[in-house]
Enzyme design. Structure first.
Site, PDB file in Angstrom:
ATOM      1  N   CYS A  59      -3.906   2.063   3.486  1.00  0.00           N
ATOM      2  CA  CYS A  59      -3.192   3.344   3.344  1.00  0.00           C
ATOM      3  C   CYS A  59      -3.769   4.427   4.262  1.00  0.00           C
ATOM      4  O   CYS A  59      -4.973   4.697   4.236  1.00  0.00           O
ATOM      5  CB  CYS A  59      -3.278   3.794   1.879  1.00  0.00           C
ATOM      6  SG  CYS A  59      -2.409   5.330   1.562  1.00  0.00           S
ATOM      7  N   CYS A  86       5.946   4.588   3.115  1.00  0.00           N
ATOM      8  CA  CYS A  86       4.849   4.459   2.142  1.00  0.00           C
ATOM      9  C   CYS A  86       3.520   4.234   2.841  1.00  0.00           C
ATOM     10  O   CYS A  86       3.389   3.347   3.676  1.00  0.00           O
ATOM     11  CB  CYS A  86       5.072   3.233   1.261  1.00  0.00           C
ATOM     12  SG  CYS A  86       6.177   3.532  -0.061  1.00  0.00           S
ATOM     13  N   CYS A  91      -7.272  11.761  -0.092  1.00  0.00           N
ATOM     14  CA  CYS A  91      -7.336  10.883  -1.264  1.00  0.00           C
ATOM     15  C   CYS A  91      -8.720  10.240  -1.335  1.00  0.00           C
ATOM     16  O   CYS A  91      -9.315   9.918  -0.321  1.00  0.00           O
ATOM     17  CB  CYS A  91      -6.262   9.796  -1.137  1.00  0.00           C
ATOM     18  SG  CYS A  91      -6.099   8.787  -2.623  1.00  0.00           S
ATOM     19  N   CYS A 149       9.596  12.841  -1.798  1.00  0.00           N
ATOM     20  CA  CYS A 149       8.279  12.249  -2.062  1.00  0.00           C
ATOM     21  C   CYS A 149       7.238  13.346  -1.855  1.00  0.00           C
ATOM     22  O   CYS A 149       7.120  13.882  -0.755  1.00  0.00           O
ATOM     23  CB  CYS A 149       8.065  11.081  -1.101  1.00  0.00           C
ATOM     24  SG  CYS A 149       6.421  10.363  -1.186  1.00  0.00           S
ATOM     25  N   CYS A 179      -7.837   2.961  -0.592  1.00  0.00           N
ATOM     26  CA  CYS A 179      -7.084   1.706  -0.404  1.00  0.00           C
ATOM     27  C   CYS A 179      -7.086   1.366   1.096  1.00  0.00           C
ATOM     28  O   CYS A 179      -6.784   2.223   1.929  1.00  0.00           O
ATOM     29  CB  CYS A 179      -5.649   1.857  -0.921  1.00  0.00           C
ATOM     30  SG  CYS A 179      -5.568   2.207  -2.689  1.00  0.00           S
ATOM     31  N   GLU A 192       1.773  16.447   3.463  1.00  0.00           N
ATOM     32  CA  GLU A 192       3.066  15.978   3.940  1.00  0.00           C
ATOM     33  C   GLU A 192       4.016  15.720   2.770  1.00  0.00           C
ATOM     34  O   GLU A 192       3.583  15.336   1.678  1.00  0.00           O
ATOM     35  CB  GLU A 192       2.897  14.702   4.760  1.00  0.00           C
ATOM     36  CG  GLU A 192       2.128  14.968   6.038  1.00  0.00           C
ATOM     37  CD  GLU A 192       2.176  13.806   7.006  1.00  0.00           C
ATOM     38  OE1 GLU A 192       2.291  14.084   8.210  1.00  0.00           O
ATOM     39  OE2 GLU A 192       2.080  12.637   6.595  1.00  0.00           O
TER      40      GLU A 192
HETATM   41  N1  SAH Z   1      -2.058   7.008  -5.053  1.00  0.00           N
HETATM   42  C1  SAH Z   1      -0.806   6.564  -5.547  1.00  0.00           C
HETATM   43  C2  SAH Z   1       0.403   7.142  -4.811  1.00  0.00           C
HETATM   44  C3  SAH Z   1       0.369   7.205  -3.308  1.00  0.00           C
HETATM   45  S1  SAH Z   1       0.746   5.806  -2.353  1.00  0.00           S
HETATM   46  C4  SAH Z   1      -0.749   5.042  -5.552  1.00  0.00           C
HETATM   47  O1  SAH Z   1      -1.696   4.420  -5.092  1.00  0.00           O
HETATM   48  O2  SAH Z   1       0.206   4.496  -6.085  1.00  0.00           O
HETATM   49  C5  SAH Z   1       2.418   5.370  -2.653  1.00  0.00           C
HETATM   50  C6  SAH Z   1       2.654   3.869  -2.511  1.00  0.00           C
HETATM   51  O3  SAH Z   1       2.541   3.419  -1.147  1.00  0.00           O
HETATM   52  C7  SAH Z   1       1.648   3.040  -3.295  1.00  0.00           C
HETATM   53  O4  SAH Z   1       2.300   1.976  -3.934  1.00  0.00           O
HETATM   54  C8  SAH Z   1       0.744   2.523  -2.197  1.00  0.00           C
HETATM   55  O5  SAH Z   1      -0.013   1.427  -2.591  1.00  0.00           O
HETATM   56  C9  SAH Z   1       1.762   2.239  -1.103  1.00  0.00           C
HETATM   57  N2  SAH Z   1       1.176   2.064   0.226  1.00  0.00           N
HETATM   58  C10 SAH Z   1       0.048   2.591   0.718  1.00  0.00           C
HETATM   59  N3  SAH Z   1      -0.144   2.208   1.999  1.00  0.00           N
HETATM   60  C11 SAH Z   1       0.898   1.407   2.319  1.00  0.00           C
HETATM   61  C12 SAH Z   1       1.287   0.711   3.503  1.00  0.00           C
HETATM   62  N4  SAH Z   1       0.573   0.783   4.612  1.00  0.00           N
HETATM   63  N5  SAH Z   1       2.428  -0.007   3.452  1.00  0.00           N
HETATM   64  C13 SAH Z   1       3.184  -0.057   2.337  1.00  0.00           C
HETATM   65  N6  SAH Z   1       2.881   0.594   1.207  1.00  0.00           N
HETATM   66  C14 SAH Z   1       1.743   1.310   1.188  1.00  0.00           C
END
Ligand code: SAH
Length: 352
Positions: A120, A333, A113, A106, A117, A93
């Site tokens: 996410c 995000c 991944c 973006c 996390c 995406e």
């Molecule tokens: N792997 C990288 C980039 C992808 S995520 C990273 O971890 O930074 C891009 C951003 O979105 C990161 O800051 C991540 O922590 C945040 N993110 C992930 N899930 C989210 C959510 N449910 N709500 C808000 N931000 C989120």
């Protein structure tokens, strides 16, 4: 023999391959510009190249295109989310966002991944593979073509962990900014990482001029390891040390991303600990109200984010609350996914 992915080659590599095939070196720049400036992805349309050479190019090279599987437009703002199908049938995406100063995109760096996390969506279906430089670049080229816009900013914040695909991401950055090609200054690029410490040191060495964003989300190891498994390998003190090194070597301010999650990392005590952790570091904190992921039950009270920002501010830490774009089409995000089937479950937005 497999054909060579021409869109992943820099100009020197293209020159060397042409020379090795008995062709004139200067042809490389012409071809490079057809691809990266004129965005022509069909050798037969490169009209100042002889018919014989075009034929030879087709034998040696392939053009790693991607195809729009689905496109969703937000009803709330002008955000557009693309689901792109890659040449091997996998999906990624990409999100196009409109700001007062122009368009920002973006991009994804991996199919799925590994980082896991908890909050996410990109982590839910696991990891398939890393993207080639051409596949990251083509998300930009194809989106610009489809939307008829010029993108002035790029964020590596889509699906995947950019520093877990280090070499291809660095190659992508060099292609994106190549003066004979797309020529975008890396000052307009942000790379977001969950904190793969050794690669932050490697990136600092390259002095690329981009903005490093670090997804922190918790000020202590116990809490961070629960929501971000990467923290079990690279603890917060080593992460902060790497960020200090990045700032020293590049002269650039680091951004810390912090998704405020009720009952997880949103207390006054968390804000105080975060302020203590970041005091004296040349940084900025981006607070994000956690975006909804249907498999997870994380929430943010709107007032919670504002209070958190205020408390940080009083303790001398510069924090802003990030505007959420495209949440009705799950383009915000952490809402991006590698799985095409998931798109059929969306309610909001106009499906094209
Ligand atoms: N792997 C990288 C980039 C992808 S995520 C990273 O971890 O930074 C891009 C951003 O979105 C990161 O800051 C991540 O922590 C945040 N993110 C992930 N899930 C989210 C959510 N449910 N709500 C808000 N931000 C989120």
């Amino acid at each position: 023999m497999d054909k060579i992915d021409i869109l992943s080659l820099d100009l020197n590599e293209l020159e060397d391959i042409l020379a090795a095939n008995g062709e004139k070196k200067f042809r490389a720049k012409q071809i490079f510009q057809w691809l990266h400036v004129k965005r022509v992805f069909d050798f037969d349309k490169m009209t100042d190249i002889s018919v014989q050479l075009r034929q030879r190019l087709k034998e040696i090279f392939c053009i790693n295109g991607l195809f729009t599987q689905k496109k969703l437009e937000s009803c709330m703002d002008n955000t557009v989310k693309y689901l792109y199908r890659l040449s091997d049938g996998n999906f990624v995406e990409t999100v196009l966002m409109e700001y007062s100063y122009g368009h920002s995109i973006c991009v994804s760096t991996q199919v799925g991944c590994k980082m896991g996390c908890r909050f996410c969506a990109s982590a839910i279906a696991g990891f398939v593979r890393s993207l080639e430089p051409s596949e990251i670049l083509m998300q930009i080229y194809e989106t610009e073509r489809d939307a008829g816009v010029h993108v002035s900013g790029v964020v590596l914040m889509g699906i995947g962990e950019p520093l877990d695909n280090f070499d291809n991401v660095v190659k992508f950055l060099s292609l994106l900014s190549h003066k004979d090609g797309n020529n975008l200054s890396l000052r307009h690029v942000s790379l977001s990482t969950c904190g793969i410490v050794p690669r932050i040191y490697d990136l600092a060495e390259l002095k690329l001029g981009l903005t490093l964003s670090v997804s922190l989300h918790c000020p202590d190891d116990k809490g961070r390891s629960e929501i971000m498994p990467v923290n079990r390998t690279y603890h917060i003190d080593s992460l902060i040390q790497a960020c200090r090194d990045y700032i020293d070597k590049t002269g650039r301010r680091v951004t810390f991303e912090y998704a405020v999650i009720d009952g997880v990392n949103s207390s006054d005590n968390d804000a105080d600990k975060l302020a203590d952790l970041l005091r004296g570091i040349n940084c900025h904190v981006n607070l994000i109200p956690v975006n909804k992921v249907k498999e997870r039950n994380y929430h943010t009270a709107r007032s919670g984010v504002a209070d958190f920002a205020k408390r940080l501010g009083k303790r001398g830490i510069n924090a802003t609350v990030r505007r959420t774009l495209g949440s009705d089409i799950e383009a915000a995000c952490g809402q991006l996914r590698r799985d095409a089937a998931e798109h059929d479950n969306l309610n909001g937005g106009a499906v094209k």
